[in-house]
Structure formats: structure tokens, C-alpha cells
Design a protein around this motif. Structure first.
Motif, short mmCIF file in Angstrom:
data_model
loop_
_atom_site.label_atom_id
_atom_site.label_comp_id
_atom_site.label_asym_id
_atom_site.label_seq_id
_atom_site.Cartn_x
_atom_site.Cartn_y
_atom_site.Cartn_z
N LEU A 1 0.84 -1.20 0.00
CA LEU A 1 0.00 0.00 0.00
C LEU A 1 0.87 1.24 0.00
O LEU A 1 1.82 1.35 0.78
CB LEU A 1 -0.90 0.00 1.23
N VAL A 2 0.53 2.18 -0.86
CA VAL A 2 1.15 3.50 -0.89
C VAL A 2 0.07 4.50 -0.49
O VAL A 2 -1.03 4.49 -1.05
CB VAL A 2 1.68 3.85 -2.30
N ILE A 3 0.39 5.32 0.48
CA ILE A 3 -0.54 6.37 0.93
C ILE A 3 0.05 7.71 0.55
O ILE A 3 1.18 8.03 0.93
CB ILE A 3 -0.76 6.30 2.45
N GLU A 4 -0.71 8.49 -0.20
CA GLU A 4 -0.26 9.81 -0.62
C GLU A 4 -1.16 10.86 0.02
O GLU A 4 -2.39 10.73 0.00
CB GLU A 4 -0.35 9.95 -2.15
N ILE A 5 -0.53 11.88 0.58
CA ILE A 5 -1.26 13.03 1.11
C ILE A 5 -0.92 14.19 0.18
O ILE A 5 0.22 14.63 0.12
CB ILE A 5 -0.82 13.37 2.56
N ASP A 6 -1.93 14.64 -0.56
CA ASP A 6 -1.71 15.64 -1.60
C ASP A 6 -2.12 17.03 -1.14
O ASP A 6 -3.23 17.22 -0.62
CB ASP A 6 -2.53 15.29 -2.85
N GLY A 7 -1.23 17.98 -1.37
CA GLY A 7 -1.53 19.39 -1.13
C GLY A 7 -2.19 20.00 -2.34
O GLY A 7 -2.47 19.33 -3.35
N ILE A 8 -2.39 21.29 -2.27
CA ILE A 8 -3.11 22.00 -3.32
C ILE A 8 -2.39 21.92 -4.67
O ILE A 8 -3.03 21.96 -5.72
CB ILE A 8 -3.38 23.47 -2.94
N SER A 9 -1.08 21.78 -4.67
CA SER A 9 -0.35 21.73 -5.94
C SER A 9 -0.76 20.54 -6.80
O SER A 9 -0.60 20.56 -8.02
CB SER A 9 1.16 21.68 -5.69
N HIS A 10 -1.34 19.52 -6.18
CA HIS A 10 -1.75 18.34 -6.93
C HIS A 10 -3.05 18.57 -7.71
O HIS A 10 -3.47 17.70 -8.47
CB HIS A 10 -1.91 17.14 -5.99
N THR A 11 -3.67 19.72 -7.53
CA THR A 11 -4.88 20.03 -8.29
C THR A 11 -4.55 20.61 -9.67
O THR A 11 -5.43 20.70 -10.52
CB THR A 11 -5.79 21.02 -7.53
N PHE A 12 -3.31 21.01 -9.87
CA PHE A 12 -2.91 21.54 -11.17
C PHE A 12 -2.75 20.40 -12.18
O PHE A 12 -2.34 19.30 -11.83
CB PHE A 12 -1.62 22.35 -11.06
N GLU A 13 -3.06 20.69 -13.43
CA GLU A 13 -3.11 19.65 -14.45
C GLU A 13 -1.80 18.89 -14.60
O GLU A 13 -1.79 17.66 -14.69
CB GLU A 13 -3.52 20.25 -15.80
N ASP A 14 -0.67 19.58 -14.62
CA ASP A 14 0.61 18.89 -14.81
C ASP A 14 0.93 17.97 -13.63
O ASP A 14 1.40 16.84 -13.83
CB ASP A 14 1.75 19.87 -15.08
N ALA A 15 0.65 18.41 -12.43
CA ALA A 15 0.89 17.56 -11.25
C ALA A 15 -0.07 16.38 -11.26
O ALA A 15 0.33 15.26 -10.92
CB ALA A 15 0.73 18.38 -9.97
N SER A 16 -1.29 16.62 -11.63
CA SER A 16 -2.28 15.55 -11.70
C SER A 16 -1.87 14.48 -12.72
O SER A 16 -2.02 13.28 -12.46
CB SER A 16 -3.65 16.14 -12.06
N MET A 17 -1.34 14.91 -13.85
CA MET A 17 -0.88 13.96 -14.87
C MET A 17 0.30 13.14 -14.35
O MET A 17 0.36 11.93 -14.56
CB MET A 17 -0.51 14.69 -16.16
N ARG A 18 1.23 13.79 -13.65
CA ARG A 18 2.36 13.05 -13.08
C ARG A 18 1.89 12.06 -12.03
O ARG A 18 2.38 10.93 -11.95
CB ARG A 18 3.38 14.01 -12.46
#
Length: 62
Positions: free
Chosen positions: A2-19
Motif C-alpha cells: 500500500l502506498v498512501i499519498e497526502i496531496d496538497g493543493i499543488s496536486h490540483t494543477f493539471e501537470d501535477a495531476s498527470m504526473r
């Protein structure tokens, strides 16, 4: 596994979301489960996050 990711606001941007999507697909292809939570979820509703994680662990005992 299991991998648990805690995403901040930067993950809402399209390029970060694609990565994130690419990274998730790579991890899943080798057998990992990826669970993502926003930092807001963790800060505001930790009980819910805890319940989700406990439920996953219960159903995926090894």
C-alpha cells in the motif's frame, strides 16, 4: 502493498495531476495499491481517513 499519498493543493494543477496518474499507474502495474487523500481530508476528517485505511487493511490481510 500500500502506498498512501497526502496531496496538497499543488496536486490540483493539471501537470501535477498527470504526473500523479503516471506514478499511480506505474506503482499499480507492479502490485501496489495507491490511496490518495488531500491534506484537507487528513486535517479536517482524520477519523474518516483512519476508517478507510483500517477497512483496506482488514480486507487485504496477508
Amino acid at each position: 502493498m500500500l502506498v498512501i499519498e497526502i496531496d496538497g493543493i499543488s496536486h490540483t494543477f493539471e501537470d501535477a495531476s498527470m504526473r500523479d496518474t503516471q506514478k499511480d499507474e506505474a506503482l499499480m502495474s507492479i502490485g501496489f495499491t495507491v490511496m490518495r487523500f488531500t491534506d484537507a481530508e487528513v486535517l479536517r476528517d482524520m477519523d474518516k481517513v483512519y476508517d478507510i485505511l483500517c477497512s483496506w487493511l482488514q480486507h487485504n490481510k496477508m
